[in-house]
Write a protein that holds these residues in place. Sequence first.
Motif, PDB file in Angstrom:
ATOM      1  N   GLY A 255      -2.195   7.378 -10.285  1.00 34.90           N
ATOM      2  CA  GLY A 255      -2.703   6.027 -10.155  1.00 34.90           C
ATOM      3  C   GLY A 255      -3.641   5.589 -11.265  1.00 34.90           C
ATOM      4  O   GLY A 255      -4.347   4.604 -11.125  1.00 34.90           O
TER       5      GLY A 255
ATOM      6  N   PRO B  63       6.465   5.533  -3.672  1.00 35.11           N
ATOM      7  CA  PRO B  63       5.104   5.904  -4.065  1.00 35.11           C
ATOM      8  C   PRO B  63       4.906   6.114  -5.568  1.00 35.11           C
ATOM      9  O   PRO B  63       3.807   5.960  -6.065  1.00 35.11           O
ATOM     10  CB  PRO B  63       4.861   7.208  -3.303  1.00 35.11           C
ATOM     11  N   ASN B  64       5.968   6.450  -6.306  1.00 37.15           N
ATOM     12  CA  ASN B  64       5.755   6.703  -7.735  1.00 37.15           C
ATOM     13  C   ASN B  64       6.707   5.927  -8.645  1.00 37.15           C
ATOM     14  O   ASN B  64       6.829   6.243  -9.813  1.00 37.15           O
ATOM     15  CB  ASN B  64       5.844   8.193  -8.032  1.00 37.15           C
TER      16      ASN B  64
ATOM     17  N   THR C  56       0.382   4.379  -8.042  1.00 37.68           N
ATOM     18  CA  THR C  56      -0.252   4.851  -6.813  1.00 37.68           C
ATOM     19  C   THR C  56      -0.356   6.366  -6.840  1.00 37.68           C
ATOM     20  O   THR C  56       0.177   7.033  -7.726  1.00 37.68           O
ATOM     21  CB  THR C  56       0.562   4.433  -5.579  1.00 37.68           C
ATOM     22  N   GLY C  57      -1.031   6.905  -5.836  1.00 33.72           N
ATOM     23  CA  GLY C  57      -1.091   8.358  -5.670  1.00 33.72           C
ATOM     24  C   GLY C  57      -1.789   9.067  -6.807  1.00 33.72           C
ATOM     25  O   GLY C  57      -2.705   8.538  -7.427  1.00 33.72           O
TER      26      GLY C  57
ATOM     27  N   TYR D 243       0.805  -1.219   0.000  1.00 31.09           N
ATOM     28  CA  TYR D 243       0.000   0.000   0.000  1.00 31.09           C
ATOM     29  C   TYR D 243       0.840   1.272   0.000  1.00 31.09           C
ATOM     30  O   TYR D 243       1.780   1.396   0.765  1.00 31.09           O
ATOM     31  CB  TYR D 243      -0.947   0.023   1.205  1.00 31.09           C
ATOM     32  N   ASN D 244       0.482   2.175  -0.819  1.00 30.43           N
ATOM     33  CA  ASN D 244       1.032   3.495  -1.118  1.00 30.43           C
ATOM     34  C   ASN D 244       2.422   3.433  -1.760  1.00 30.43           C
ATOM     35  O   ASN D 244       3.061   4.448  -1.940  1.00 30.43           O
ATOM     36  CB  ASN D 244       0.956   4.447   0.076  1.00 30.43           C
ATOM     37  N   ARG D 245       2.859   2.236  -2.108  1.00 24.75           N
ATOM     38  CA  ARG D 245       4.091   2.075  -2.885  1.00 24.75           C
ATOM     39  C   ARG D 245       3.756   1.173  -4.078  1.00 24.75           C
ATOM     40  O   ARG D 245       2.890   0.316  -3.992  1.00 24.75           O
ATOM     41  CB  ARG D 245       5.190   1.433  -2.031  1.00 24.75           C
ATOM     42  N   GLU D 246       4.477   1.378  -5.167  1.00 25.13           N
ATOM     43  CA  GLU D 246       4.221   0.556  -6.352  1.00 25.13           C
ATOM     44  C   GLU D 246       4.711  -0.869  -6.127  1.00 25.13           C
ATOM     45  O   GLU D 246       5.576  -1.122  -5.300  1.00 25.13           O
ATOM     46  CB  GLU D 246       4.886   1.163  -7.587  1.00 25.13           C
TER      47      GLU D 246
END
Length: 131
Positions: free
Chosen positions: A101, A62-63, A97-98, A22-25
């Motif tokens: 996403g 996260p990206n 994500t983010g 979660y919140n990381r690729e």
Amino acid sequence: MENIVIERGCFLSLATSAIEAYNRETNGFLIGNTGTRTLGSRRRAVTVLRAAYPIQTEDRKPNWVSHGNVRAFRRAQRTVEGLDVGYDVLGGFHSHTGDDGAARLSRTDLDYVADEIRRIGRTQSLERARW
């Protein structure tokens, strides 16, 4: 556009891989085969995604996601490509994500795929590069 069927177990692996990171690729290999299925009222050629193999040793942000341990990645790649279960490694997956996403390929993704296709084309048939 090619017809893609994602079997339930594969979908669950994809979803849990994203939930666990979660919140990381996250990323990994897609395993399956080609075949025919009835879609609508006609038999059609399809690519069936039967399993997703998430790579646990990646460097996740996260990206972006990258091979945190290149030796572990190559070992996993050799292993899944060498499995004799009647399926092939068809490609890979990764999440977004983010804010970015969206379920689409980013510019970075498109550049990566182009580089991979060029690399594969130098070493083997481009038929294997069916992104």
